[in-house]
Design a protein around this motif. Structure first.
Motif, PDB file in Angstrom:
ATOM      1  N   SER A  33     -15.771 -20.529  12.678  1.00 35.39           N
ATOM      2  CA  SER A  33     -16.900 -20.469  13.593  1.00 35.39           C
ATOM      3  C   SER A  33     -17.397 -19.025  13.622  1.00 35.39           C
ATOM      4  O   SER A  33     -18.136 -18.604  12.747  1.00 35.39           O
ATOM      5  N   GLY A  34     -16.989 -18.208  14.564  1.00 34.53           N
ATOM      6  CA  GLY A  34     -17.433 -16.815  14.596  1.00 34.53           C
ATOM      7  C   GLY A  34     -16.777 -15.966  13.520  1.00 34.53           C
ATOM      8  O   GLY A  34     -15.710 -16.300  12.996  1.00 34.53           O
ATOM      9  N   LEU A  35     -17.434 -14.840  13.194  1.00 37.42           N
ATOM     10  CA  LEU A  35     -16.922 -13.917  12.179  1.00 37.42           C
ATOM     11  C   LEU A  35     -17.175 -12.484  12.625  1.00 37.42           C
ATOM     12  O   LEU A  35     -18.258 -12.153  13.097  1.00 37.42           O
ATOM     13  N   GLU A  36     -16.158 -11.625  12.476  1.00 41.00           N
ATOM     14  CA  GLU A  36     -16.306 -10.207  12.781  1.00 41.00           C
ATOM     15  C   GLU A  36     -15.361  -9.400  11.902  1.00 41.00           C
ATOM     16  O   GLU A  36     -14.275  -9.865  11.556  1.00 41.00           O
ATOM     17  N   SER A  37     -15.787  -8.198  11.543  1.00 43.04           N
ATOM     18  CA  SER A  37     -14.937  -7.264  10.802  1.00 43.04           C
ATOM     19  C   SER A  37     -14.302  -6.285  11.777  1.00 43.04           C
ATOM     20  O   SER A  37     -14.858  -5.991  12.835  1.00 43.04           O
ATOM     21  N   ASN A  38     -13.131  -5.760  11.400  1.00 43.53           N
ATOM     22  CA  ASN A  38     -12.531  -4.687  12.199  1.00 43.53           C
ATOM     23  C   ASN A  38     -13.010  -3.320  11.733  1.00 43.53           C
ATOM     24  O   ASN A  38     -12.480  -2.294  12.156  1.00 43.53           O
ATOM     25  N   GLY A  39     -14.020  -3.322  10.843  1.00 40.26           N
ATOM     26  CA  GLY A  39     -14.533  -2.073  10.306  1.00 40.26           C
ATOM     27  C   GLY A  39     -13.758  -1.592   9.101  1.00 40.26           C
ATOM     28  O   GLY A  39     -14.085  -0.551   8.530  1.00 40.26           O
ATOM     29  N   GLY A  40     -12.745  -2.361   8.699  1.00 39.34           N
ATOM     30  CA  GLY A  40     -11.908  -1.947   7.564  1.00 39.34           C
ATOM     31  C   GLY A  40     -11.527  -3.121   6.691  1.00 39.34           C
ATOM     32  O   GLY A  40     -12.385  -3.780   6.106  1.00 39.34           O
ATOM     33  N   ASP A  41     -10.227  -3.430   6.658  1.00 38.15           N
ATOM     34  CA  ASP A  41      -9.715  -4.380   5.674  1.00 38.15           C
ATOM     35  C   ASP A  41      -9.522  -5.794   6.202  1.00 38.15           C
ATOM     36  O   ASP A  41      -8.930  -6.627   5.521  1.00 38.15           O
ATOM     37  N   THR A  42     -10.031  -6.086   7.402  1.00 42.64           N
ATOM     38  CA  THR A  42      -9.748  -7.382   8.011  1.00 42.64           C
ATOM     39  C   THR A  42     -11.010  -8.015   8.591  1.00 42.64           C
ATOM     40  O   THR A  42     -11.824  -7.346   9.214  1.00 42.64           O
ATOM     41  N   PHE A  43     -11.139  -9.333   8.367  1.00 51.09           N
ATOM     42  CA  PHE A  43     -12.119 -10.151   9.080  1.00 51.09           C
ATOM     43  C   PHE A  43     -11.386 -10.961  10.143  1.00 51.09           C
ATOM     44  O   PHE A  43     -10.301 -11.495   9.886  1.00 51.09           O
ATOM     45  N   PHE A  44     -11.991 -11.076  11.323  1.00 46.76           N
ATOM     46  CA  PHE A  44     -11.503 -11.990  12.346  1.00 46.76           C
ATOM     47  C   PHE A  44     -12.389 -13.226  12.328  1.00 46.76           C
ATOM     48  O   PHE A  44     -13.611 -13.119  12.421  1.00 46.76           O
ATOM     49  N   CYS A  45     -11.767 -14.398  12.214  1.00 48.26           N
ATOM     50  CA  CYS A  45     -12.505 -15.648  12.045  1.00 48.26           C
ATOM     51  C   CYS A  45     -12.172 -16.606  13.182  1.00 48.26           C
ATOM     52  O   CYS A  45     -10.995 -16.953  13.385  1.00 48.26           O
ATOM     53  N   GLY A  46     -13.200 -17.043  13.911  1.00 53.12           N
ATOM     54  CA  GLY A  46     -12.994 -18.070  14.912  1.00 53.12           C
ATOM     55  C   GLY A  46     -12.620 -19.384  14.257  1.00 53.12           C
ATOM     56  O   GLY A  46     -13.146 -19.740  13.197  1.00 53.12           O
ATOM     57  N   GLY A  47     -11.718 -20.104  14.892  1.00 51.73           N
ATOM     58  CA  GLY A  47     -11.207 -21.336  14.309  1.00 51.73           C
ATOM     59  C   GLY A  47     -11.798 -22.605  14.870  1.00 51.73           C
ATOM     60  O   GLY A  47     -11.212 -23.676  14.712  1.00 51.73           O
TER      61      GLY A  47
END
Length: 208
Positions: free
Chosen positions: A181-195
């Motif tokens: 669902s949602g998507l965001e970067s931590n500004g580096g090596d990781t994406f946070f993805c809503g499930g």
């Protein structure tokens, strides 16, 4: 176009009283997830909910360095994350889904219309539009790269696209049955993805 399998490096949740994760944002310390009637802040180290704001939160979330932005129906609300107070509201594009902050503007996904709009954060006016060929469920910028999430026909991907033409440059395929669902970067090596309806948040390795 480069294609690869998405590498999920961590799963968060399910969380108490959270049945859906919609928008996702990151303020440099905590990951904010839109869960319907609340905006919850997750400590990415412990995985615990550390704050909650009583704000309608059924779609995309963004952070401009000071304020949170939350799609609430046909409006985008600008919110003080310390108090939960709504500072101002602007119109949202019809069917708005994901949202990100970059270059002083909001970037708003339009789910079924398969579009990403650059939106004036003061007025809600649309500056320009990027076409996609898939449903847009999340949007993020990192290091000058525009990525969006898509879930369609029971397949989910993270896509890096050309911000001018919309051409797909890179694609990370999520495992079968794993929605984004949602998507965001931590500004580096990781994406946070809503499930989505899993009620979970997932961290995915960003290719370098």
């Amino acid at each position: 176009m480069k294609r690869a399998a998405a590498k999920i490096v961590r799963e968060y949740g399910p969380f108490p009283d959270v049945t859906h994760v919609h928008g996702v944002s990151y303020d440099g310390t905590n990951v904010w997830i839109a869960t319907g009637d609340l905006l919850n802040a997750i400590d990415p180290e412990s995985g615990n909910i550390v704050a909650a704001l009583d704000v309608p939160a059924h779609a995309g979330t963004a952070f401009d360095g000071q304020h949170l932005y939350q799609i609430s129906g046909d409006r985008i609300q600008k919110i003080d994350p310390m108090t939960g107070r709504v500072v101002t509201t602007i119109p949202a594009p019809d069917g708005a889904s994901g949202m990100a902050w970059a270059e002083g503007t909001l970037w708003v996904g339009q789910y079924r219309s398969r579009k990403i709009h650059q939106v004036d954060p003061q007025t809600g006016a649309i500056h320009r539009t990027i076409e996609s060929n898939r449903f847009v469920t999340g949007v993020t910028w990192v290091d000058g790269e525009l990525w969006h999430a898509t879930s369609e026909a029971e397949e989910s991907e993270l896509r890096r696209i050309d911000p001018q033409s919309g051409e797909v440059l890179e694609q990370l395929t999520m495992p079968p049955g794993v929605a984004v669902s949602g998507l965001e970067s931590n500004g580096g090596d990781t994406f946070f993805c809503g499930g989505g309806s899993s009620g979970k948040l997932r961290a995915v390795r960003r290719p370098t």
